[in-house]
Design an enzyme around this catalytic site. Structure first.
Site, PDB file in Angstrom:
ATOM      1  N   ASN A  31      -6.377 -41.290 -29.620  1.00  0.00           N
ATOM      2  CA  ASN A  31      -5.308 -42.477 -30.225  1.00  0.00           C
ATOM      3  C   ASN A  31      -5.957 -43.762 -30.165  1.00  0.00           C
ATOM      4  OD1 ASN A  31      -5.451 -42.803 -27.438  1.00  0.00           O
ATOM      5  ND2 ASN A  31      -3.443 -42.608 -26.993  1.00  0.00           N
ATOM      6  N   ASP A  33      -7.154 -45.487 -27.672  1.00  0.00           N
ATOM      7  CA  ASP A  33      -7.286 -46.830 -26.412  1.00  0.00           C
ATOM      8  C   ASP A  33      -8.222 -46.355 -25.714  1.00  0.00           C
ATOM      9  OD1 ASP A  33      -7.078 -44.218 -25.180  1.00  0.00           O
ATOM     10  OD2 ASP A  33      -5.175 -44.642 -24.203  1.00  0.00           O
ATOM     11  N   ASP A 217     -10.120 -28.650  -5.081  1.00  0.00           N
ATOM     12  CA  ASP A 217     -10.841 -29.725  -4.482  1.00  0.00           C
ATOM     13  C   ASP A 217     -11.143 -29.533  -3.228  1.00  0.00           C
ATOM     14  OD1 ASP A 217     -11.861 -32.458  -5.709  1.00  0.00           O
ATOM     15  OD2 ASP A 217     -10.381 -32.868  -4.241  1.00  0.00           O
ATOM     16  N   GLU A 277     -14.259 -26.090  -4.201  1.00  0.00           N
ATOM     17  CA  GLU A 277     -15.398 -27.117  -4.017  1.00  0.00           C
ATOM     18  C   GLU A 277     -15.430 -27.275  -2.700  1.00  0.00           C
ATOM     19  OE1 GLU A 277     -16.363 -31.890  -4.538  1.00  0.00           O
ATOM     20  OE2 GLU A 277     -14.424 -31.153  -4.137  1.00  0.00           O
TER      21      GLU A 277
HETATM   22  C1  GLC Z   1     -13.839 -33.954  -4.832  1.00  0.00           C
HETATM   23  C2  GLC Z   1     -14.221 -34.681  -6.359  1.00  0.00           C
HETATM   24  C3  GLC Z   1     -14.277 -36.071  -6.360  1.00  0.00           C
HETATM   25  C4  GLC Z   1     -13.256 -36.936  -5.494  1.00  0.00           C
HETATM   26  C5  GLC Z   1     -12.849 -36.165  -4.122  1.00  0.00           C
HETATM   27  C6  GLC Z   1     -11.697 -36.738  -3.484  1.00  0.00           C
HETATM   28  O1  GLC Z   1     -15.135 -34.104  -4.211  1.00  0.00           O
HETATM   29  O2  GLC Z   1     -14.927 -33.932  -7.046  1.00  0.00           O
HETATM   30  O3  GLC Z   1     -14.453 -36.676  -7.805  1.00  0.00           O
HETATM   31  O4  GLC Z   1     -13.468 -38.180  -5.355  1.00  0.00           O
HETATM   32  O5  GLC Z   1     -12.897 -34.777  -4.298  1.00  0.00           O
HETATM   33  O6  GLC Z   1     -10.587 -36.044  -4.013  1.00  0.00           O
HETATM   34 CA    CA Z   2      -6.764 -41.652 -25.661  1.00  0.00          CA
END
Ligand code: GLC
Ligand code: CA
Length: 559
Positions: A31, A33, A217, A277
């Protein structure tokens, strides 16, 4: 929502497939932006699945697309079950999932369950008083008093990973709350049953919407020590985070049970997976959390220099830590680390960096484990150069000499689709600049060149699809007598004599030709080169030894 049969019939894709990470802000802006969006992703799905020109990957992982005030660019979530209006609507999301499934692509969402945004209604309610239903949804503590200089003492010595104390004073409640990351990212209190129930509802909501999996995460920080004991000190590097042993602010005994609940819910629907992660770089810890369908990123390759021996040592160490049954998740780049083309090739001539990027791609896509690609790496995309002083990335803006930080904006630049103005990424002003070389390094341009990094990724991915040994085979490192060469054989697991075949991979990290000894192909016939970064004689048969050109990546099949 029903799944396309082409997608739901394969339940092993988490192991045999390839995942492609999209950082939505930087993928495609429909779009104008300047910020990428869901409609933009949908318009570019042909890049990833479907037609002959596609990069045949199996799944896309979207970095957070939920409503967020963007203190940490989406990793501060203000509504777990909505879509940020800048990215689109829930209807756009449903359309994207459907379009992806039609192409045989699965969709993985990023779940940020350790913390919310300080603007999340849960936190706004929690900070409003001590006697409402949300009062204990976050980690609140009184101050244990004042120091001799009059400063309020914090409940313990925990630090924020993004710099400063982990404790933020809240005038309204007259208490501290805890944050592992920014003060704008308060940590949820996983010890509250109501929080755990709410999190399960979030997982269920997205599964019901047809999502195929989740990236969790920083999952190993969900629980903190119940008594909030201070971490023991230790001698660290530059950066105060490293001056403590993080014994009490992560990896608590309560975590496995909570993880098992999430995993059971995910497993209740076929073909779903998670990838965690790990907030730590220990291989042993990664190994402890791996289970079938539940991968853990192993960060080993992120920190290695360009050296065949370094990779070899890391693979040996990981094999020892993981054993034969735990399936690795291989990754060279993501939105938090310098892009690997820059890491491996910084300062070298363009051709050398691209040649190294191709060798790295061959490694990532033929090594045992599930490969995770980071958008743009298929072009050999480099880091942007943006000094901390001009960064948008909040920890880089907070960085001090004692809490240094690499500006992550540099790894998050828009991908260029064409040489047009805005790189085909946007018709407006991109939120981060395009790479300086986008007029030559873009999808359209590279697609037209058989020698490009993109064409190499396509060939590798196609070969991986055709050769079962490259997907599920065992891996045997070879002693080749050359320091600069990493070589291995992928073949059917011992004792299994199915039609998997075998594949020989030989990667020359060095700038000189190298002749290596190779074992006989299991069939007794010679190895036949399927792919090489260099021209090889037609109908070549490899027996006994093979000579690799400088920075040649060779994949051969046999059996
Ligand atoms: C994980 C994400 C990172 C984020 C952090 C806090 O490490 O990959 O990008 O800043 O979590 O949520
Ligand atoms: Ca956009």
């Amino acid at each position: 929502m029903s799944q396309d049969p082409a997608v739901s019939s394969r339940t092993d894709w988490w192991q045999t497939g390839v995942v492609y990470q999209i950082y939505p802000r930087s993928f495609a802006d429909a779009n104008g932006d300047g910020i990428g969006d869901l409609a933009g992703i949908a318009e570019h799905l042909d890049h990833l699945g479907g037609g002959d020109d596609a990069l045949p990957v199996d799944a896309i992982w979207l970095s957070p697309i939920y409503p967020s005030p963007d203190f940490d660019f989406g990793y501060d979530v203000a509504d777990y079950v909505g879509i940020d209006p800048r990215y689109g609507t829930l209807a756009d999301f449903d359309r994207l999932v459907e379009a992806a499934h039609r192409r045989g692509l699965r969709v993985i969402l990023d779940l940020v369950l350790n913390h919310t945004s300080h603007r999340h209604p849960w936190f706004e309610a929690s900070r409003a008083g001590r006697d409402n239903p949300y009062a204990d949804w976050y980690i609140w503590r009184d101050s244990p008093g004042r120091s001799r200089l009059g400063a309020r003492r914090t409940p313990n010595n925990w630090r924020s990973y993004f710099g400063g104390s982990a404790w933020q004073w809240d005038e309204g409640r007259g208490q501290f709350y805890m944050h592992t990351f920014l003060p704008e990212q308060p940590d949820l209190n996983w010890r509250s049953p109501a929080v755990r129930a709410a999190v399960m509802d979030v997982v269920r909501t997205w599964l019901d919407r047809g999502v195929d999996g989740f990236r969790l995460d920083v999952f190993n920080t969900f629980y903190k020590d119940a008594a909030l004991r201070s971490n023991p000190r230790r001698i660290g590097r530059r950066g105060r985070w490293s001056w403590q042993r993080h014994l009490f602010d992560r990896d608590q005994p309560d975590l496995p049970d909570a993880l098992a609940r999430i995993r059971n819910l995910v497993d209740s629907q076929p073909g779903r997976m998670t990838v965690g992660e790990l907030f730590d770089n220990s291989m042993a810890k990664a190994a402890a959390y791996i289970e079938p369908k539940h991968l853990i990123f192993d960060w080993t390759f992120m920190s290695l220099r360009w050296s065949a021996a370094a990779f070899r040592d890391a693979i040996v160490a990981r094999d020892a830590a993981f054993g034969p049954d735990r399936w690795p998740a291989n990754v060279l780049s993501n939105h938090d680390q310098p892009r690997h083309a820059s890491r491996f090739g910084g300062g070298l001539p363009v051709e050398t960096v691209d040649a190294r990027a191709k060798v790295a791609a061959a490694l990532l896509l033929t090594l045992r484990g599930t490969p995770f690609l980071y958008y743009g790496e298929e072009l050999g995309q480099r880091n942007l150069v943006i000094p901390n002083a001009e960064s948008l990335d909040p920890p880089a803006r907070r960085a001090t000499w004692l809490s240094p930080w690499w500006n992550r904006d540099q790894a998050r630049g828009p991908i260029a689709w064409s040489a047009n103005r805005g790189g085909g990424f946007t018709r407006g002003t991109p939120w981060l600049p395009l790479s300086a070389d986008f007029e030559t390094r873009n999808v359209e341009g590279q697609a037209a060149h058989p020698g490009s990094v993109l064409s190499w990724y396509r060939r590798l991915l196609r070969l991986r699809r055709e050769v079962p040994a490259l997907q599920g085979g065992d891996q045997r490192l070879l002693e080749v007598g050359q320091l600069d060469v990493l070589a291995y054989v992928r073949e059917a697991p011992a004792g299994k004599t199915d039609a998997m075949g075998a594949s020989l991979v030989a990667l020359n990290f060095g700038d000189a030709p190298a002749t290596i000894q190779v074992p006989a192909a299991p069939s007794g016939v010679a190895w036949r080169p399927s792919l090489s970064t260099h021209l090889r004689p037609e109908a070549e048969a490899i027996r006994g030894s093979v000579t690799l050109a400088p920075l040649e990546a060779l994949v051969a099949v046999g059996g």
